[in-house]
Design a protein around this motif. Structure first.
Motif, PDB file in Angstrom:
ATOM      1  N   THR A  19     -62.897  26.154  95.421  1.00 26.57           N
ATOM      2  CA  THR A  19     -64.189  26.111  96.121  1.00 26.57           C
ATOM      3  C   THR A  19     -64.121  24.983  97.147  1.00 26.57           C
ATOM      4  O   THR A  19     -63.789  23.849  96.802  1.00 26.57           O
ATOM      5  CB  THR A  19     -65.374  25.813  95.167  1.00 26.57           C
TER       6      THR A  19
ATOM      7  N   ARG B 268     -56.697  23.740  97.682  1.00 27.72           N
ATOM      8  CA  ARG B 268     -56.352  23.685  99.126  1.00 27.72           C
ATOM      9  C   ARG B 268     -56.944  24.923  99.795  1.00 27.72           C
ATOM     10  O   ARG B 268     -56.569  26.054  99.442  1.00 27.72           O
ATOM     11  CB  ARG B 268     -54.838  23.709  99.340  1.00 27.72           C
TER      12      ARG B 268
ATOM     13  N   HIS C 104     -47.041  23.897  90.823  1.00 28.67           N
ATOM     14  CA  HIS C 104     -47.733  22.635  91.109  1.00 28.67           C
ATOM     15  C   HIS C 104     -47.146  22.020  92.376  1.00 28.67           C
ATOM     16  O   HIS C 104     -46.346  22.682  93.062  1.00 28.67           O
ATOM     17  CB  HIS C 104     -47.633  21.694  89.900  1.00 28.67           C
ATOM     18  N   SER C 105     -47.508  20.761  92.623  1.00 28.52           N
ATOM     19  CA  SER C 105     -47.146  20.188  93.932  1.00 28.52           C
ATOM     20  C   SER C 105     -45.639  19.971  94.100  1.00 28.52           C
ATOM     21  O   SER C 105     -45.171  19.761  95.203  1.00 28.52           O
ATOM     22  CB  SER C 105     -47.894  18.872  94.140  1.00 28.52           C
TER      23      SER C 105
ATOM     24  N   THR D 245     -68.208  30.753  85.637  1.00 35.49           N
ATOM     25  CA  THR D 245     -68.018  29.506  84.887  1.00 35.49           C
ATOM     26  C   THR D 245     -69.320  29.106  84.182  1.00 35.49           C
ATOM     27  O   THR D 245     -69.314  28.759  82.999  1.00 35.49           O
ATOM     28  CB  THR D 245     -67.560  28.384  85.853  1.00 35.49           C
TER      29      THR D 245
ATOM     30  N   ARG E 193     -52.017  22.990  87.786  1.00 32.06           N
ATOM     31  CA  ARG E 193     -51.786  22.656  86.362  1.00 32.06           C
ATOM     32  C   ARG E 193     -52.777  21.601  85.870  1.00 32.06           C
ATOM     33  O   ARG E 193     -52.431  20.755  85.046  1.00 32.06           O
ATOM     34  CB  ARG E 193     -50.347  22.168  86.170  1.00 32.06           C
ATOM     35  N   SER E 194     -53.995  21.607  86.426  1.00 25.99           N
ATOM     36  CA  SER E 194     -54.963  20.592  85.998  1.00 25.99           C
ATOM     37  C   SER E 194     -55.395  20.836  84.558  1.00 25.99           C
ATOM     38  O   SER E 194     -55.273  21.947  84.034  1.00 25.99           O
ATOM     39  CB  SER E 194     -56.197  20.618  86.912  1.00 25.99           C
TER      40      SER E 194
END
Ligand code: NAP
Length: 292
Positions: A234, A214, A192-193, A275, A169-170
Motif C-alpha cells: 500500500t 516498493r 528479499h533484498s 486484513t 520476509r517481514s
C-alpha cells in the motif's frame, strides 16, 4: 488476456457479514459482546487512522472496542502494565498492539506479554512458532497473510504443489505468509533484498505474493502467464494532477500485470479490507476460545 480482479473488498464484506451474524447469535444466547482493545503508543497519523478504522468496524459488527493511547515517550513498564491489565479484563477478548512501536520500546517483549488466548494479531512468539511447526496449529494467524490465503481460497486457487513465491520476509507479512503456504502444501520460495535474479524467480511462480513495500515494483515481465498475483503493498503517491493531490497504489503494476496474469488483487481494494475483516474474525474467535 485480461486478468480477473480478485475483489478483496467484496470478499471482506462476506467475512464481515459472517462475523456479524455469529456475534448477534452469541448476544442473543446471553453471551457477552466480544471486545477488542487497541494499544497505541504515540500519535503516528497512519496508526491513528488504522486504530479508528478498527474501532468503527467493531461497532458495525456489534462488538465492543476499547481504545488505549499512551504518550509517545511511555516506558516499557507502562506499556507492559497496560497489556497486563487488558489480559486480566474479561470484557477484553482480543488485544492489538499497534505497530510499529516507538524505537525505545522492546517490541518483542511487549508482544510476548499479550495473553496467547487474546493474541488476535497472531504475533506472540508461541503463535508464530506453532505456525512454523509441522502438525501444530496457532491459536491465531496474522491477519494480513491469513487474508491473502482466504482471497486465494475464495478465488478457487489450488495451492497443493503450486510454486508460490513470496516477495518479502517481514515478521508481519512475508514470513507468516510463506509459512501458511507451506502448511497448505505449496512449494514456497521467499525473496528479499539480497535475492539475486528477482524477476526470473518471480516469473516461475504460479502464485506470487508481493509484500515488498516498493510501489509498482512487480512488472509484467516478472509474472508467468496464467499466474495468480496478490498485492499486499500500500503506497500513497503524491500527484498534483489528482483531485486529492495523491493516489494510492500497490507493489504491483496492476494494469500491465493484468495483461499476463490469470487473476490479480488490486491495491487499494484487495488485501487491505481483508486484513481488517480477519482481525474481526480473530476477535470473535478469541471470545469463543475464552467463553465457550
Ligand atoms: P517491510 O517490513 O518493509 O518488509 C519488506 C520486505 O521486502 C523485506 O523482507 C525486504 O527485504 C524486502 N525488500 C525490500 N526492498 C526490496 C527489493 N528492492 N528487492 C527485494 N526485496 C526487497 O514491509 P511489510 O511490513 O512486510 O509491508 C510490505 C508492504 O505491505 C508495504 O507496502 C506495506 O505498506 C504493506 N502492508 C499492507 C498491509 C495491508 O493490510 N494491506 C498490512 C501490512 C503491510 P529484507 O528483509 O532483506 O530487508
Amino acid at each position: 488476456m485480461t486478468a480477473k480482479k480478485i475483489d478483496g473488498r467484496a470478499m471482506a464484506k462476506e467475512v464481515r457479514e459472517e462475523v456479524k451474524v455469529s456475534v448477534a447469535k452469541r448476544i442473543a444466547a446471553g453471551k457477552p459482546k466480544p471486545g477488542l482493545a487497541t494499544v497505541l503508543v504515540g500519535s503516528d497519523p497512519a496508526s491513528e487512522v488504522y486504530v479508528g478504522m478498527k474501532k468503527r468496524m467493531c461497532e458495525n459488527l456489534g462488538m465492543n472496542s476499547f481504545a488505549h493511547t499512551l504518550e509517545a515517550d511511555a516506558s516499557q513498564e507502562e506499556v507492559e502494565a497496560l497489556v497486563s491489565k487488558l489480559n486480566a479484563d474479561p470484557a477484553v477478548n482480543g488485544i492489538l498492539v499497534q505497530l510499529p512501536l516507538p524505537d525505545h520500546l522492546d517490541e518483542e517483549k511487549i508482544l510476548q506479554a499479550v495473553d496467547i488466548t487474546k493474541d488476535i494479531d497472531g504475533f506472540h512468539p508461541i503463535n508464530i512458532g506453532r505456525l512454523a511447526q509441522k502438525g501444530r496449529e496457532s491459536l491465531f494467524v496474522p491477519c494480513t497473510p491469513n487474508g491473502c490465503l482466504v482471497m486465494l481460497d475464495k478465488s478457487g486457487v489450488d495451492l497443493e504443489g503450486a510454486n508460490a513465491v513470496v516477495l518479502g520476509r517481514s515478521n508481519i507479512v512475508g514470513m507468516p505468509m510463506a509459512l501458511l503456504l507451506v502448511k497448505r502444501n505449496a512449494t514456497v520460495t521467499i525473496c528479499h533484498s539480497r535475492t539475486k535474479n528477482l524477476p526470473e524467480i518471480c516469473a516461475e511462480a504460479d502464485i506470487l505474493i508481493a509484500a515488498v513495500g516498493r510501489a509498482e515494483m512487480v512488472k509484467k515481465e516478472w509474472v508467468k502467464p496464467g499466474a495468480v498475483v496478490i498485492d499486499v503493498g500500500t503506497h500513497r503517491i503524491d500527484d498534483d494532477t489528482k483531485e486529492k493531490g495523491y493516489y494510492l497504489t500497490g507493489d504491483v503494476a496492476f494494469d500491465e500485470v493484468s495483461e499476463v496474469a490469470d487473476a490479480v488483487s488490486p491495491s487499494p481494494g484487495g488485501v487491505g479490507p481483508m486484513t481488517i475483516a480477519m482481525l474481526m474474525r480473530n476477535t470473535l474467535r478469541a471470545a469463543e476460545i475464552q467463553q465457550d
